[in-house]
Design a protein around this motif. Structure first.
Motif, PDB file in Angstrom:
ATOM      1  N   SER A  64       0.841  -1.194   0.000  1.00  0.00           N
ATOM      2  CA  SER A  64       0.000   0.000   0.000  1.00  0.00           C
ATOM      3  C   SER A  64       0.884   1.254   0.000  1.00  0.00           C
ATOM      4  CB  SER A  64      -0.902   0.011   1.236  1.00  0.00           C
ATOM      5  OG  SER A  64      -1.780  -1.095   1.236  1.00  0.00           O
ATOM      6  N   LYS A  65       0.337   2.346  -0.517  1.00  0.00           N
ATOM      7  CA  LYS A  65       1.091   3.597  -0.581  1.00  0.00           C
ATOM      8  C   LYS A  65       1.134   4.262   0.794  1.00  0.00           C
ATOM      9  CE  LYS A  65      -0.091   4.419  -5.434  1.00  0.00           C
ATOM     10  NZ  LYS A  65      -0.780   5.319  -6.390  1.00  0.00           N
ATOM     11  N   PHE A  66       2.325   4.647   1.188  1.00  0.00           N
ATOM     12  CA  PHE A  66       2.539   5.259   2.501  1.00  0.00           C
ATOM     13  C   PHE A  66       1.663   6.495   2.701  1.00  0.00           C
ATOM     14  CE2 PHE A  66       5.846   7.766   5.187  1.00  0.00           C
ATOM     15  CZ  PHE A  66       5.092   7.561   6.331  1.00  0.00           C
ATOM     16  N   LEU A  67       1.679   7.403   1.734  1.00  0.00           N
ATOM     17  CA  LEU A  67       0.941   8.657   1.869  1.00  0.00           C
ATOM     18  C   LEU A  67      -0.560   8.416   1.990  1.00  0.00           C
ATOM     19  CD1 LEU A  67       0.960  11.717   1.939  1.00  0.00           C
ATOM     20  CD2 LEU A  67       0.934  11.731  -0.566  1.00  0.00           C
ATOM     21  N   VAL A  68      -1.078   7.499   1.198  1.00  0.00           N
ATOM     22  CA  VAL A  68      -2.510   7.189   1.224  1.00  0.00           C
ATOM     23  C   VAL A  68      -2.914   6.627   2.584  1.00  0.00           C
ATOM     24  CG1 VAL A  68      -4.318   5.713   0.265  1.00  0.00           C
ATOM     25  CG2 VAL A  68      -2.683   6.833  -1.263  1.00  0.00           C
ATOM     26  N   LEU A  95       3.677  17.927   6.310  1.00  0.00           N
ATOM     27  CA  LEU A  95       5.129  17.798   6.113  1.00  0.00           C
ATOM     28  C   LEU A  95       5.466  16.586   5.251  1.00  0.00           C
ATOM     29  CD1 LEU A  95       6.516  18.646   9.670  1.00  0.00           C
ATOM     30  CD2 LEU A  95       6.562  20.079   7.626  1.00  0.00           C
ATOM     31  N   LEU A  96       4.761  15.491   5.472  1.00  0.00           N
ATOM     32  CA  LEU A  96       5.006  14.285   4.675  1.00  0.00           C
ATOM     33  C   LEU A  96       4.693  14.555   3.204  1.00  0.00           C
ATOM     34  CD1 LEU A  96       5.717  11.276   4.532  1.00  0.00           C
ATOM     35  CD2 LEU A  96       3.297  10.769   4.975  1.00  0.00           C
ATOM     36  N   ASN A  97       3.590  15.235   2.954  1.00  0.00           N
ATOM     37  CA  ASN A  97       3.238  15.604   1.576  1.00  0.00           C
ATOM     38  C   ASN A  97       4.340  16.421   0.920  1.00  0.00           C
ATOM     39  OD1 ASN A  97       0.583  14.981   0.217  1.00  0.00           O
ATOM     40  ND2 ASN A  97      -0.167  15.458   2.278  1.00  0.00           N
ATOM     41  N   GLU A  98       4.828  17.426   1.637  1.00  0.00           N
ATOM     42  CA  GLU A  98       5.877  18.290   1.098  1.00  0.00           C
ATOM     43  C   GLU A  98       7.140  17.497   0.783  1.00  0.00           C
ATOM     44  OE1 GLU A  98       6.675  21.506   3.725  1.00  0.00           O
ATOM     45  OE2 GLU A  98       4.617  22.274   3.703  1.00  0.00           O
ATOM     46  N   TYR A  99       7.522  16.645   1.705  1.00  0.00           N
ATOM     47  CA  TYR A  99       8.765  15.893   1.532  1.00  0.00           C
ATOM     48  C   TYR A  99       8.683  14.908   0.376  1.00  0.00           C
ATOM     49  CZ  TYR A  99      12.772  12.928   2.583  1.00  0.00           C
ATOM     50  OH  TYR A  99      13.956  12.215   2.498  1.00  0.00           O
ATOM     51  N   LEU A 100       7.567  14.193   0.289  1.00  0.00           N
ATOM     52  CA  LEU A 100       7.415  13.196  -0.779  1.00  0.00           C
ATOM     53  C   LEU A 100       7.349  13.852  -2.152  1.00  0.00           C
ATOM     54  CD1 LEU A 100       4.919  10.650   0.844  1.00  0.00           C
ATOM     55  CD2 LEU A 100       7.385  10.428   0.575  1.00  0.00           C
ATOM     56  N   LYS A 101       6.721  15.009  -2.225  1.00  0.00           N
ATOM     57  CA  LYS A 101       6.675  15.729  -3.506  1.00  0.00           C
ATOM     58  C   LYS A 101       8.066  16.186  -3.913  1.00  0.00           C
ATOM     59  CE  LYS A 101       1.883  17.369  -3.224  1.00  0.00           C
ATOM     60  NZ  LYS A 101       1.001  18.549  -3.051  1.00  0.00           N
ATOM     61  N   TYR A 125      13.712  18.464   7.303  1.00  0.00           N
ATOM     62  CA  TYR A 125      12.862  19.397   8.047  1.00  0.00           C
ATOM     63  C   TYR A 125      13.709  20.460   8.754  1.00  0.00           C
ATOM     64  CZ  TYR A 125       9.895  21.450  11.543  1.00  0.00           C
ATOM     65  OH  TYR A 125       9.231  22.373  12.314  1.00  0.00           O
ATOM     66  N   ILE A 126      14.745  20.038   9.462  1.00  0.00           N
ATOM     67  CA  ILE A 126      15.584  20.985  10.198  1.00  0.00           C
ATOM     68  C   ILE A 126      16.262  21.963   9.251  1.00  0.00           C
ATOM     69  CG2 ILE A 126      17.622  21.221  11.666  1.00  0.00           C
ATOM     70  CD1 ILE A 126      15.153  20.164  13.118  1.00  0.00           C
ATOM     71  N   LYS A 127      16.721  21.470   8.115  1.00  0.00           N
ATOM     72  CA  LYS A 127      17.423  22.308   7.143  1.00  0.00           C
ATOM     73  C   LYS A 127      16.506  23.354   6.522  1.00  0.00           C
ATOM     74  CE  LYS A 127      20.126  22.060   2.853  1.00  0.00           C
ATOM     75  NZ  LYS A 127      20.674  21.158   1.807  1.00  0.00           N
TER      76      LYS A 127
END
Length: 411
Positions: A64-68, A95-101, A125-127
């Motif tokens: 299954s897709k992680f984001l879904v 944040l997960l959406n931003e990172y995966l994109k 995230y920290i950077k």
């Protein structure tokens, strides 16, 4: 079936093919391995995995897709948490959406998530967030804790065998020099609290009813050390006599963001209650009872009623008093008043510290934790914390004992 690939793009690899029944239909599944031994192990794993799919695929699998799946999990979680906590979970999803994109991995499957993925995520995230820091209870800490809870859920469902976020993730993902020292609350001394109480009492007695609310609230909190959101919704009818002393029996807290009660205490089910610290000063009890009479008389003059029962009702906000959702004094006004009174009482904030309502909570917790006559279990029950949080977060060595230890030392 296991077969060595003799030509083409995958020449030299081993092909593993099984034909399980999924949703009532025979399906062909083909995977590849580097060696025959790996292929044999893979074949066994595939057969075990698909053996339970005869009656249809489960709602979630390692493919299954992680984001879904995380989106579904957060949406479901919203049904059982407060609005404030839900904002934190929703932000982790953002944040997960931003990172995966950014990584072009919006379709990444659960089986492909490992510890390195979250290590990279944490450093990203920290950077990319200049004000972010690495320490306990920060955004990155809480976000990774949310993800870890999600993968623990998958482990319980036997979807995965290993949680990709290990215990102590911050220490594993970051070097010691990356960590910040964290927020430090001003720690009152006994003399400072005595001076604070004296100044508050003086100002309370010289103030009008409407202007005395925050002063009484702060004065009461020097004896209770409540969370700000608990202090705001204290009610007159919650003042009870318990085990020989007056105290408050509380069961609710205030959401400053939503401008309404949360319906429960922090991390407690709806309806759960706790008794606060006993108030041994009878003058404070008398002030509360007298203020109830003053408040009613004040509201009667304007044809208003305290339907909420709040002691610290915002008496300047006539619109809210006449509505169905009466508002207490704000946390901001309480913190501002505390700083103002401390200044008048000659109390100077400790260097690199924060002076706010929580300073009173830390002060009282430290008194409790450093008193060998009082059990930690009693202390954490009255303050509304687990023993672990009570000892690690709130209990500090009080300033008097620290000074005494310094004077006793000689070498």
């Amino acid at each position: 079936m296991i077969k060595k690939i003799l030509k083409g793009e995958y020449k030299g690899l081993w092909s593993v093919r099984i034909q399980p029944t999924v949703n009532g239909k025979r399906t062909s599944i083909t995977k590849r391995a580097k060696t025959k031994l790996e292929a044999q192990k893979l074949e066994i794993d595939l057969k075990v995995k698909y053996a339970g799919y005869k009656n249809g695929l489960p709602s979630i699998t390692d493919e299954s897709k992680f984001l879904v799946e995380y989106t579904k999990y957060v949406e479901k979680k919203a049904q059982s948490i407060t609005a404030t906590t839900n904002r934190s979970w929703s932000y982790s999803l953002t944040l997960l959406n931003e990172y995966l994109k950014k990584e072009n991995e919006t379709d990444i499957q659960l089986k492909d998530i490992d510890q390195h993925f979250f290590n990279d995520f944490a450093h990203w995230y920290i950077k990319n967030h200049p004000k972010a820091s690495v320490k306990k209870s920060t955004v990155i800490d809480v976000t990774l804790a949310h993800f870890r809870a999600f993968f623990t859920f998958l482990l319980d469902k036997a979807v995965l065998n290993v949680n990709p976020i290990p215990r102590g993730y911050l220490k594993l993902f970051f070097k010691q020099s990356d960590f910040s020292t964290g927020r430090k609350w001003h720690l009152f001394s006994k003399d400072e609290v005595a001076a604070l109480r004296k100044e508050l009492l003086k100002e309370y007695k010289s103030s009008t009813v409407a202007n005395s609310v925050s002063k009484l609230a702060l004065l009461v909190d020097t004896y209770l050390g409540l969370r700000p959101e608990e202090l705001q919704v204290l009610k007159f009818d919650q003042l009870v006599k318990y085990e020989g002393s007056y105290t408050f029996k509380i069961d609710n807290s205030w959401s400053e963001k939503d401008k309404k009660p949360n319906g429960s205490l922090k991390d407690r089910p709806k309806g759960a209650y706790r008794y606060c610290l006993p108030i041994k000063n009878n003058e404070i009890i008398d002030l509360i009872k007298e203020f109830q009479i003053k408040q009613k008389k004040y509201l009667d003059e304007y044809g208003l009623k305290n339907t909420s029962g709040y002691i610290f009702l915002n008496l300047h906000n006539y619109r809210s008093i006449s509505s169905n959702n009466q508002l207490p004094v704000t946390q901001g006004s309480l913190n501002d008043k505390l700083k103002d009174v401390c200044s008048k009482a000659g109390i100077e904030k400790q260097e690199n510290s924060v002076l706010a309502l929580y300073s009173l909570r830390v002060y009282l917790s430290s008194l409790l934790g450093n008193d060998n006559r009082i059990s930690n279990m009693y202390a954490c029950q009255r303050m509304g914390n687990t023993i672990q949080v009570f000892l690690s977060t709130y209990v500090k060595e009080n300033r008097e004992s620290y000074k005494q230890n310094s004077q006793l030392w000689s070498c």
